[in-house]
Design a protein around this motif. Structure first.
Motif, PDB file in Angstrom:
ATOM      1  N   PRO A   1       0.803  -1.236   0.000  1.00  0.00           N
ATOM      2  CA  PRO A   1       0.000   0.000   0.000  1.00  0.00           C
ATOM      3  C   PRO A   1       0.828   1.275   0.000  1.00  0.00           C
ATOM      4  CG  PRO A   1      -0.910  -1.586   1.550  1.00  0.00           C
ATOM      5  CD  PRO A   1       0.380  -2.156   1.073  1.00  0.00           C
ATOM      6  N   ASP A   2       2.070   1.220   0.483  1.00  0.00           N
ATOM      7  CA  ASP A   2       2.916   2.417   0.497  1.00  0.00           C
ATOM      8  C   ASP A   2       3.753   2.562  -0.770  1.00  0.00           C
ATOM      9  OD1 ASP A   2       4.719   0.377   0.865  1.00  0.00           O
ATOM     10  OD2 ASP A   2       5.589   1.154   2.721  1.00  0.00           O
ATOM     11  N   GLY A   3       3.493   1.712  -1.764  1.00  0.00           N
ATOM     12  CA  GLY A   3       4.217   1.773  -3.025  1.00  0.00           C
ATOM     13  C   GLY A   3       5.486   0.963  -3.060  1.00  0.00           C
ATOM     14  N   GLY A   4       5.817   0.294  -1.966  1.00  0.00           N
ATOM     15  CA  GLY A   4       7.025  -0.519  -1.914  1.00  0.00           C
ATOM     16  C   GLY A   4       6.781  -1.944  -2.367  1.00  0.00           C
ATOM     17  N   LEU A   5       7.832  -2.759  -2.260  1.00  0.00           N
ATOM     18  CA  LEU A   5       7.757  -4.174  -2.608  1.00  0.00           C
ATOM     19  C   LEU A   5       7.923  -5.000  -1.341  1.00  0.00           C
ATOM     20  CD1 LEU A   5       9.969  -4.266  -5.827  1.00  0.00           C
ATOM     21  CD2 LEU A   5       7.502  -3.996  -5.660  1.00  0.00           C
ATOM     22  N   TYR A   6       7.223  -6.113  -1.284  1.00  0.00           N
ATOM     23  CA  TYR A   6       7.304  -6.966  -0.103  1.00  0.00           C
ATOM     24  C   TYR A   6       8.552  -7.855  -0.135  1.00  0.00           C
ATOM     25  CZ  TYR A   6       2.528  -5.851   1.373  1.00  0.00           C
ATOM     26  OH  TYR A   6       1.397  -5.206   1.811  1.00  0.00           O
ATOM     27  N   LEU A   7       9.133  -8.021   1.042  1.00  0.00           N
ATOM     28  CA  LEU A   7      10.222  -8.959   1.281  1.00  0.00           C
ATOM     29  C   LEU A   7      10.013  -9.586   2.658  1.00  0.00           C
ATOM     30  CD1 LEU A   7      13.496  -7.121   0.123  1.00  0.00           C
ATOM     31  CD2 LEU A   7      12.656  -9.319  -0.713  1.00  0.00           C
ATOM     32  N   PRO A   8      10.577 -10.786   2.890  1.00  0.00           N
ATOM     33  CA  PRO A   8      10.491 -11.348   4.243  1.00  0.00           C
ATOM     34  C   PRO A   8      11.174 -10.422   5.248  1.00  0.00           C
ATOM     35  CG  PRO A   8      11.322 -12.973   2.672  1.00  0.00           C
ATOM     36  CD  PRO A   8      11.321 -11.665   1.969  1.00  0.00           C
ATOM     37  N   ALA A   9      10.626 -10.369   6.457  1.00  0.00           N
ATOM     38  CA  ALA A   9      11.264  -9.574   7.504  1.00  0.00           C
ATOM     39  C   ALA A   9      12.695 -10.040   7.725  1.00  0.00           C
ATOM     40  CB  ALA A   9      10.454  -9.672   8.790  1.00  0.00           C
ATOM     41  N   GLU A  10      12.933 -11.316   7.534  1.00  0.00           N
ATOM     42  CA  GLU A  10      14.295 -11.861   7.511  1.00  0.00           C
ATOM     43  C   GLU A  10      14.283 -13.103   6.628  1.00  0.00           C
ATOM     44  OE1 GLU A  10      14.126 -14.442  11.667  1.00  0.00           O
ATOM     45  OE2 GLU A  10      15.144 -12.507  11.622  1.00  0.00           O
ATOM     46  N   TYR A  11      15.403 -13.375   5.970  1.00  0.00           N
ATOM     47  CA  TYR A  11      15.467 -14.513   5.057  1.00  0.00           C
ATOM     48  C   TYR A  11      15.604 -15.812   5.847  1.00  0.00           C
ATOM     49  CZ  TYR A  11      16.266 -11.126   1.306  1.00  0.00           C
ATOM     50  OH  TYR A  11      16.138 -10.087   0.424  1.00  0.00           O
ATOM     51  N   PRO A  12      14.792 -16.813   5.529  1.00  0.00           N
ATOM     52  CA  PRO A  12      14.981 -18.118   6.181  1.00  0.00           C
ATOM     53  C   PRO A  12      16.313 -18.717   5.732  1.00  0.00           C
ATOM     54  CG  PRO A  12      13.441 -18.315   4.356  1.00  0.00           C
ATOM     55  CD  PRO A  12      13.723 -16.846   4.508  1.00  0.00           C
ATOM     56  N   GLN A  13      16.915 -19.499   6.599  1.00  0.00           N
ATOM     57  CA  GLN A  13      18.220 -20.073   6.306  1.00  0.00           C
ATOM     58  C   GLN A  13      18.102 -21.565   5.990  1.00  0.00           C
ATOM     59  OE1 GLN A  13      21.212 -18.008   6.176  1.00  0.00           O
ATOM     60  NE2 GLN A  13      19.375 -16.708   6.014  1.00  0.00           N
ATOM     61  N   VAL A  14      19.038 -22.037   5.179  1.00  0.00           N
ATOM     62  CA  VAL A  14      19.098 -23.448   4.794  1.00  0.00           C
ATOM     63  C   VAL A  14      20.392 -24.037   5.348  1.00  0.00           C
ATOM     64  CG1 VAL A  14      19.223 -25.052   2.862  1.00  0.00           C
ATOM     65  CG2 VAL A  14      17.729 -23.056   2.713  1.00  0.00           C
ATOM     66  N   SER A  15      20.279 -25.148   6.029  1.00  0.00           N
ATOM     67  CA  SER A  15      21.449 -25.781   6.647  1.00  0.00           C
ATOM     68  C   SER A  15      22.104 -26.764   5.687  1.00  0.00           C
ATOM     69  CB  SER A  15      21.031 -26.519   7.914  1.00  0.00           C
ATOM     70  OG  SER A  15      20.201 -27.629   7.587  1.00  0.00           O
ATOM     71  N   ASP A  16      23.348 -27.159   6.001  1.00  0.00           N
ATOM     72  CA  ASP A  16      24.037 -28.182   5.213  1.00  0.00           C
ATOM     73  C   ASP A  16      23.259 -29.492   5.240  1.00  0.00           C
ATOM     74  OD1 ASP A  16      26.097 -26.606   4.378  1.00  0.00           O
ATOM     75  OD2 ASP A  16      27.543 -27.292   5.871  1.00  0.00           O
ATOM     76  N   ALA A  17      22.683 -29.811   6.387  1.00  0.00           N
ATOM     77  CA  ALA A  17      21.915 -31.055   6.491  1.00  0.00           C
ATOM     78  C   ALA A  17      20.708 -31.033   5.551  1.00  0.00           C
ATOM     79  CB  ALA A  17      21.459 -31.265   7.935  1.00  0.00           C
ATOM     80  N   GLU A  18      20.065 -29.887   5.461  1.00  0.00           N
ATOM     81  CA  GLU A  18      18.928 -29.774   4.548  1.00  0.00           C
ATOM     82  C   GLU A  18      19.383 -29.901   3.100  1.00  0.00           C
ATOM     83  OE1 GLU A  18      15.496 -26.961   6.328  1.00  0.00           O
ATOM     84  OE2 GLU A  18      17.472 -26.017   6.250  1.00  0.00           O
ATOM     85  N   LEU A  19      20.459 -29.226   2.734  1.00  0.00           N
ATOM     86  CA  LEU A  19      20.958 -29.336   1.362  1.00  0.00           C
ATOM     87  C   LEU A  19      21.276 -30.779   1.011  1.00  0.00           C
ATOM     88  CD1 LEU A  19      23.308 -26.235   0.872  1.00  0.00           C
ATOM     89  CD2 LEU A  19      21.090 -26.656  -0.194  1.00  0.00           C
ATOM     90  N   ASN A  20      21.897 -31.500   1.929  1.00  0.00           N
ATOM     91  CA  ASN A  20      22.214 -32.904   1.676  1.00  0.00           C
ATOM     92  C   ASN A  20      20.950 -33.723   1.478  1.00  0.00           C
ATOM     93  OD1 ASN A  20      25.019 -32.621   1.814  1.00  0.00           O
ATOM     94  ND2 ASN A  20      25.042 -32.879   4.047  1.00  0.00           N
TER      95      ASN A  20
END
Length: 486
Positions: free
Chosen positions: A25-44
């Motif tokens: 509504p203020d003319g901006g673009l939405y982004l996450p308040a913080e980026y979720p992180q991916v662990s090495d275990a998840e990548l594997n």
């Protein structure tokens, strides 16, 4: 997961709340308040997953308000070999975005990631097919309707229309620059006869179309009354859907998480490469993100100098890679927000300067608006520029050496990528379209027509339905209101 506006004056929202809209509504673009992180275990663990299951794992980090079972059903409905069946002979359609090694010598590897096997032969299908299913799911839950209003320089429009055609409760109004797309691109859009699809050919360039979309989005009363949503890359769901194929490309090109890859991305509106930036911020081991532009080199100029200088419509070139004929990158704001430390007041001031003075300067030179150019390398960004002759030469070279025909935008990517290939780091070029979409230039380069997947043989001969309109926000509003029944 909460989403905030880059301009700082909109209430934080959930994924489902921002799904159907575009600008905050203020003319901006939405982004996450913080980026979720991916662990090495998840990548594997993710290495062995199908594309649909990988999409579920990535998206569930962002769409936390959609039940896992529903989200998984949506990704499995979207990412099937039947939907993404239009690849080249020999490609494994089950992979959805298969890799093809082009060059491997002296420890350097150049790889093509096929993103164009969907129903409209362009990478936009990777996100748009999911978006269509997400929209239908959300609208059905709320017994609601939506009028999608968007702009296209060539591929977004057809991808959106093919994803939304026949969807219950959805109409699509798509602007495109009149007579500035390839014949194939125009035919893909204008030949659709579905009653919920409306094509408007604007007597201007893509940036005029994009400005009209933003003007309508900023008229909050009209937007609410007409139930306006957007599928342009300012829509967060589209960007996050594209994050998935960066993970797939990395996991397919490596065997362990201590390896890095780089990506070269043909870039106009900054949506595609913005998804790579987000994947990198999540922890994906990306070395370089290389933005490849055509003669409309606004982004290349910024990444070389720190100066962001948009062009006027009259200064925007009509090129043989027309989907990148853009001089005001609407997704660029998301990266700048991160680059300046998420300072929303300063972000607002910089983009106000874009509207009033045509750009801003972060070079750090005397009189500039800041010195963040020194930080760009920390985010892995580099860039390069390609011309029409470069495209012809690259198409010919890749065909001669590897027997692979690439489209004009992918040729821009390959040309620029070759300047940044380094030993030990696989360079992945994102293929943005199949060559059939730009047959005029393929014929100029190779002296023959590009091969076409089954079903596309005579698309230009089909009857076409569209309306021509001047660059006039009032007229486009009246057109939408006159065709929605609201």
């Amino acid at each position: 997961m909460q989403y905030v506006s880059t301009r700082g004056h909109a209430t934080a929202q959930t994924f489902s709340h921002i799904l159907l809209g575009g600008l905050a509504p203020d003319g901006g673009l939405y982004l996450p308040a913080e980026y979720p992180q991916v662990s090495d275990a998840e990548l594997n663990r993710w290495r062995a997953l199908s594309y649909a299951d990988l999409a579920f794992e990535v998206l569930r980090k962002f769409a936390t308000d959609i039940p896992d079972a529903d989200l998984k059903a949506l990704t499995h409905k979207t990412y099937t070999a039947d939907v993404y069946r239009n690849g080249r002979a020999g490609e494994d359609v089950e992979q959805i975005t298969p890799l093809r090694v082009l060059e491997e010598k002296a420890g350097c590897k150049l790889v093509l990631q096929a993103l164009s096997n969907g129903p409209t032969l362009a990478f936009k299908d990777m996100a748009m097919q999911l978006l269509g299913n997400l929209f239908e799911y959300t609208l059905a839950k709320n017994n609601a309707a939506l009028n999608i209003f968007g702009a296209t320089s060539g591929d977004t429009g057809s991808a959106a229309e093919y994803a939304m055609r026949g969807k219950k409760g959805i109409r699509v109004f798509m602007l495109s620059p009149h007579k500035k797309m390839s014949a194939f691109q125009s035919a893909q859009m204008f030949s659709l006869q579905d009653p919920n699809i409306f094509n408007i050919a604007v007597e201007g360039v893509f940036d005029d179309c994009q400005d009209m979309v933003k003007a309508v989005s900023n008229d909050h009363a009209f937007k609410a009354a007409q139930k306006i949503g957007t599928v342009n890359s300012i829509n967060w769901a589209r960007v996050v859907a594209q994050v998935v194929y960066y993970f797939r490309g990395y996991l397919s090109a490596t065997t362990s998480n201590d390896q890095k890859v780089s990506f070269t991305v043909p870039s106009g509106n900054f949506g595609n490469i913005c998804a790579g930036h987000i994947a990198r911020m999540m922890g994906l081991p990306i070395d370089k993100l290389v933005a490849a532009t055509n003669e409309n080199d606004v982004l290349d100029e910024f990444f070389r100098t720190g100066i962001y200088r948009v062009r006027k419509s009259a200064e925007t070139y009509h090129t043989s890679s027309p989907s990148m004929d853009i001089s005001k990158a609407s997704n660029f704001e998301r990266f700048v927000y991160d680059l300046i430390g998420r300072d929303d007041a300063r972000l607002s001031a910089l983009f106000h300067k874009v509207e009033t003075a045509g750009g801003f300067d972060l070079s750090g030179n005397p009189g500039s608006d800041g010195d963040e150019f020194r930080k760009i390398a920390e985010y892995g960004f580099q860039s390069g520029r390609s011309t029409h002759q470069d495209r012809l030469d690259t198409i010919r070279d890749v065909e001669k050496r590897y027997g692979v025909t690439i489209d004009t935008h992918t040729a821009d990517g390959v040309k620029v990528a070759r300047d940044y290939v380094t030993p030990g780091v696989t360079m992945i070029v994102l293929e943005t379209a199949l060559p059939a979409k730009f047959n005029e230039t393929i014929r100029e380069a190779l002296g023959r027509d590009a091969e076409r997947p089954d079903g596309f043989e005579n698309i230009e001969a089909l009857p076409q339905r569209f309306d021509v309109m001047a660059v006039d926000v009032a007229k486009v509003k009246a057109y939408i209101a006159g065709h929605t029944g609201l």
